[in-house]
Design a protein around this motif. Structure first.
Motif, PDB file in Angstrom:
ATOM      1  N   ASP A  74      97.683  72.383 -13.366  1.00 37.05           N
ATOM      2  CA  ASP A  74      98.328  71.986 -14.660  1.00 37.05           C
ATOM      3  C   ASP A  74      97.194  72.783 -15.682  1.00 37.05           C
ATOM      4  N   LEU A  75      97.825  73.713 -16.214  1.00 30.74           N
ATOM      5  CA  LEU A  75      97.163  74.766 -17.345  1.00 30.74           C
ATOM      6  C   LEU A  75      96.934  74.067 -18.343  1.00 30.74           C
ATOM      7  N   ALA A  76      97.187  72.846 -18.757  1.00 33.08           N
ATOM      8  CA  ALA A  76      97.117  71.947 -19.799  1.00 33.08           C
ATOM      9  C   ALA A  76      95.700  71.157 -19.676  1.00 33.08           C
ATOM     10  N   SER A  77      95.193  71.264 -18.429  1.00 30.55           N
ATOM     11  CA  SER A  77      93.834  70.574 -18.085  1.00 30.55           C
ATOM     12  C   SER A  77      92.825  71.215 -17.681  1.00 30.55           C
ATOM     13  N   LEU A  78      91.504  71.312 -18.230  1.00 28.28           N
ATOM     14  CA  LEU A  78      90.572  72.171 -17.598  1.00 28.28           C
ATOM     15  C   LEU A  78      90.018  71.702 -16.436  1.00 28.28           C
ATOM     16  N   GLY A  79      90.214  70.394 -16.125  1.00 28.18           N
ATOM     17  CA  GLY A  79      89.769  69.473 -14.891  1.00 28.18           C
ATOM     18  C   GLY A  79      90.698  70.028 -13.819  1.00 28.18           C
TER      19      GLY A  79
END
Length: 310
Positions: A74-79
């Motif tokens: 998920d590129l919307a989550s740095l984690g």
């Protein structure tokens, strides 16, 4: 370059490992399909792994011996990006291709898990962080490349350093900013790689106006209606739209810092060729500034010298 290049002319990819972001649909699916068809092992990096497995099954139905691996990203989550990078590098020390393809286009304003405007956070910061975390493994690859997919919408784009998260939000202007950021990043990355004497190259591509899910899943209201009509009247297929990024990813005459797209009127469609980013995309001062801000926001730093300091 052949004037009528198609994916059938791709070189043999056996022995190469490629990571394709957003590989479950549209340009990413076509790219994963063609890379697998030509013998590459393809890591299909998908936000929704169920959709990723469905896409992989479609590829295997056409290419029974396809070597595919579906992993969550998920590129919307740095984690999520860090978990993906840790997972994928734990099983292999090197990669030969990173195709930064995934993206979103013109949704209502919302934020990523880390508080970034969704389009800037996903299209640019997500790929910036992913590339930086995978950099050592890519530098260890054979003839390694990073291909970052931008858009003709980068042309009117403007990087608003005073409002990168677009508190004053327009869906299209925010998308344009993210796509200009892709260009600035891709070119600055290549300059830094050359300054470091790295064998890794950074290349750009755009698909022109191609019929993908982007136009259906992001925009709302009149813009969505306009784009749906445009898809029927003007757009080329995803298979055609993926050709520039596949050329950039595989052909032996590609050099770092080049940009590939359709060569028809307005670069909307047509045969693959080298294209030129707008002047704002070649602005090295803006690129340096965006790089520094991106490292600060993502917490991902690159062990590459600034070209100005090299």
């Amino acid at each position: 370059m052949s004037s009528g290049w198609t994916a059938d002319q791709m070189p043999d990819q056996r022995g190469r490992t490629a990571i394709v972001t957003g590989a479950n649909s549209g340009l990413g699916l076509v790219s994963a399909w063609e890379l697998a068809r030509h013998g590459a092992h393809v890591v299909m990096a998908c936000r929704n792994t169920e959709k990723g497995e469905t896409a992989a099954a479609k590829i295997r139905a056409d290419v029974p011996d396809a070597s595919l691996e579906v992993l969550a990203l998920d590129l919307a989550s740095l984690g999520s990006i860090r978990t993906f990078a840790d997972t994928v590098t734990a099983s292999r020390p090197s990669f030969d291709l990173l195709l930064n393809n995934a993206g979103i286009m013109m949704p209502p304003r919302s934020l990523t898990e880390d508080g970034f405007e969704l389009q800037f956070g996903t299209n640019h910061l997500g790929h910036f962080a992913l590339t930086g975390l995978l950099l050592p493994a890519l530098q260890a690859g054979s003839g390694p490349r990073i291909v970052t997919v931008s858009s003709i919408e980068h042309r009117p784009g403007r990087i608003d350093f005073d409002d990168l998260q677009r508190e004053k939000y327009g869906p299209r202007s925010a998308y344009q900013q993210s796509k200009l950021a892709n260009v600035l990043f891709g070119l600055e990355l290549d300059r830094r790689l050359r300054a470091a004497g790295s064998p890794l190259i950074s290349v750009l591509a755009h698909p022109g106006y191609s019929d993908t899910n982007l136009q259906r899943t992001g925009p709302t209201g009149l813009m969505r209606g306009f784009l749906e009509i445009g898809n029927r009247v003007m757009a080329q297929s995803s298979r055609h739209g993926a050709r520039p990024q596949l050329y950039a990813a595989t052909m032996p005459d590609v050099r770092g810092g080049e940009f590939f797209g359709p060569k028809g009127p307005g670069e909307l469609r047509g045969k693959v060729g080298r294209v030129t980013p707008v002047a704002a995309g070649r602005d090295e001062i803006s690129a340096e500034r965006l790089w520094a801000v991106s490292e600060e926001l993502t917490g991902v730093t690159y062990a590459l010298p600034s070209p100005a300091a090299a």
